[in-house]
Design a protein around this motif. Structure first.
Motif, short mmCIF file in Angstrom:
data_model
loop_
_atom_site.label_atom_id
_atom_site.label_comp_id
_atom_site.label_asym_id
_atom_site.label_seq_id
_atom_site.Cartn_x
_atom_site.Cartn_y
_atom_site.Cartn_z
N SER A 156 0.83 -1.22 0.00
CA SER A 156 0.00 0.00 0.00
C SER A 156 0.86 1.27 0.00
O SER A 156 0.37 2.36 -0.29
CB SER A 156 -0.98 0.00 1.17
N GLN A 157 2.16 1.12 0.29
CA GLN A 157 3.05 2.29 0.24
C GLN A 157 3.19 2.83 -1.19
O GLN A 157 3.61 3.98 -1.39
CB GLN A 157 4.42 1.94 0.81
N PHE A 158 2.88 1.98 -2.18
CA PHE A 158 3.02 2.41 -3.58
C PHE A 158 1.63 2.82 -4.09
O PHE A 158 1.01 2.13 -4.90
CB PHE A 158 3.63 1.30 -4.42
N GLY A 159 1.17 3.96 -3.58
CA GLY A 159 -0.23 4.36 -3.77
C GLY A 159 -0.66 4.55 -5.21
O GLY A 159 -1.84 4.43 -5.52
N LEU A 160 0.29 4.83 -6.11
CA LEU A 160 -0.11 5.10 -7.50
C LEU A 160 -0.35 3.81 -8.28
O LEU A 160 -0.99 3.84 -9.34
CB LEU A 160 0.97 5.94 -8.21
N VAL A 161 0.18 2.71 -7.78
CA VAL A 161 0.00 1.45 -8.50
C VAL A 161 -0.75 0.41 -7.68
O VAL A 161 -1.14 -0.64 -8.19
CB VAL A 161 1.36 0.87 -8.98
N PHE A 162 -0.93 0.69 -6.40
CA PHE A 162 -1.65 -0.23 -5.50
C PHE A 162 -3.10 -0.32 -5.92
O PHE A 162 -3.70 0.67 -6.34
CB PHE A 162 -1.54 0.30 -4.06
N ARG A 163 -3.65 -1.52 -5.82
CA ARG A 163 -5.04 -1.69 -6.23
C ARG A 163 -5.95 -1.63 -5.01
O ARG A 163 -5.99 -2.57 -4.21
CB ARG A 163 -5.20 -3.04 -6.93
#
Ligand code: PEP
Ligand code: MN
Length: 291
Positions: free
Chosen positions: A10-17
């Motif tokens: 979830s730290q990768f908010g731009l690619v997290f689904r």
């Protein structure tokens, strides 16, 4: 979602689904990757000559490939091995596109070459060895071309998504993730095909996910079966190495399919693609259900 995945990704908010978020569809001309169609990219490891590339392009197009792959700038395990034709290779790829209508995916290895490669390619490939070359990723992202991001040899999925996040952060949402096998203690295959990565990525990111069974296998014998497994488990497409004369290929001949071998692979995928639709309709690719 599994709380461990939420913690990691979830730290990768731009690619997290996020829950129920729709998948990203990457458009390359009329081709949609991640949109339900199974998109096959095929061609030689390296562009070696005009004849080799045009013959391969015409044949893979007839067999159903949508995108032609071929390396003009080659990251080789040895710096003394064939390094690719460079600009001449790009020109040959453009000629193959004109002849067949196939889109082109080719690797860019250096930020200095991004502009040049983007002029010729429809999709920029970032190779496994470059996955964490952040200055290259930034330059490639800013070219505006869709990016095919290959998983590094020793990269965790977390590392892959960190790189994907950086590309999107640079203003380029068109990222296609590509599994190509990872390095483990196993030596019977060139790399270890991490099949679990496909359902995990499909759960934790909205980006499309394709598989390169050629570099995973390292030998042509098991490329078709890995391709079928990938289709059945929910990959959005494939990247496959094909050569008219694999025995004399300048790179990766052992894992390259012949033109006839690729045509057989495509024919034999058909029942799996039908199965894939049925599997998706019945929601059998869901990662829940183990409890
Ligand atoms: C390739 O696609 O030919 C290639 C060099 O792949 P990878 O970066 O996955 O080794
Ligand atoms: Mn190769």
């Amino acid at each position: 979602m599994n709380s461990n995945w939420t913690r990691i990704f979830s730290q990768f908010g731009l690619v997290f689904r996020a829950e129920n978020q729709p998948r990203t569809v990457v458009r390359v001309g009329e081709i949609e990757i991640g949109g339900g169609e199974f998109v096959v990219m095929a061609g030689p490891c390296s562009v070696e000559s005009e004849r080799q590339t045009l013959d391969t392009a015409q044949s893979v197009a007839r067999s159903g490939a949508r995108i032609l792959r071929g390396g003009a700038f080659k990251p080789r395990s040895s710096p003394y091995a064939f390094q690719g034709l460079g600009l001449e290779g790009l020109r040959i790829l453009a000629k193959a596109r004109d002849l067949t209508g196939l889109a082109i995916v080719t690797e860019v290895m250096s930020e200095c070459d991004v502009e040049l490669v983007a002029e010729y390619a429809d999709v920029l490939q970032i190779g496994a060895r470059s996955m964490e070359n952040y200055s290259l990723l930034e330059a490639a992202a800013r070219s505006g071309r869709p990016i095919l991001l290959k998983r590094g040899l020793t990269a965790r999925l977390e590392d892959l998504l960190r790189s994907a996040q950086l590309i999107v952060e640079c203003g380029n949402p068109d990222v296609i993730l590509c599994g190509r096998g990872i390095r483990t203690f196993e030596t019977a295959t060139r790399n270890t095909f991490d099949i679990a990565a496909i359902p995990v990525l499909n759960a934790v990111t909205h980006l499309p996910v394709i598989v390169d069974p050629s570099h995973a296998a390292g030998m042509r014998e098991i490329v078709p079966v890995l391709a079928r497994a990938s289709a059945a488990i929910g990959a959005d497409g494939l990247l496959v190495e094909v050569h008219p004369h694999p025995e004399s290929a300048l790179s990766d001949g052992d894992q390259s399919l012949t033109l006839a071998g690729f045509s057989d692979l495509m024919r034999d995928l058909d029942p799996f693609l039908m199965l894939r639709r049925a599997i998706a309709d019945a929601d059998l690719l869901a990662t829940e259900g183990g409890d």
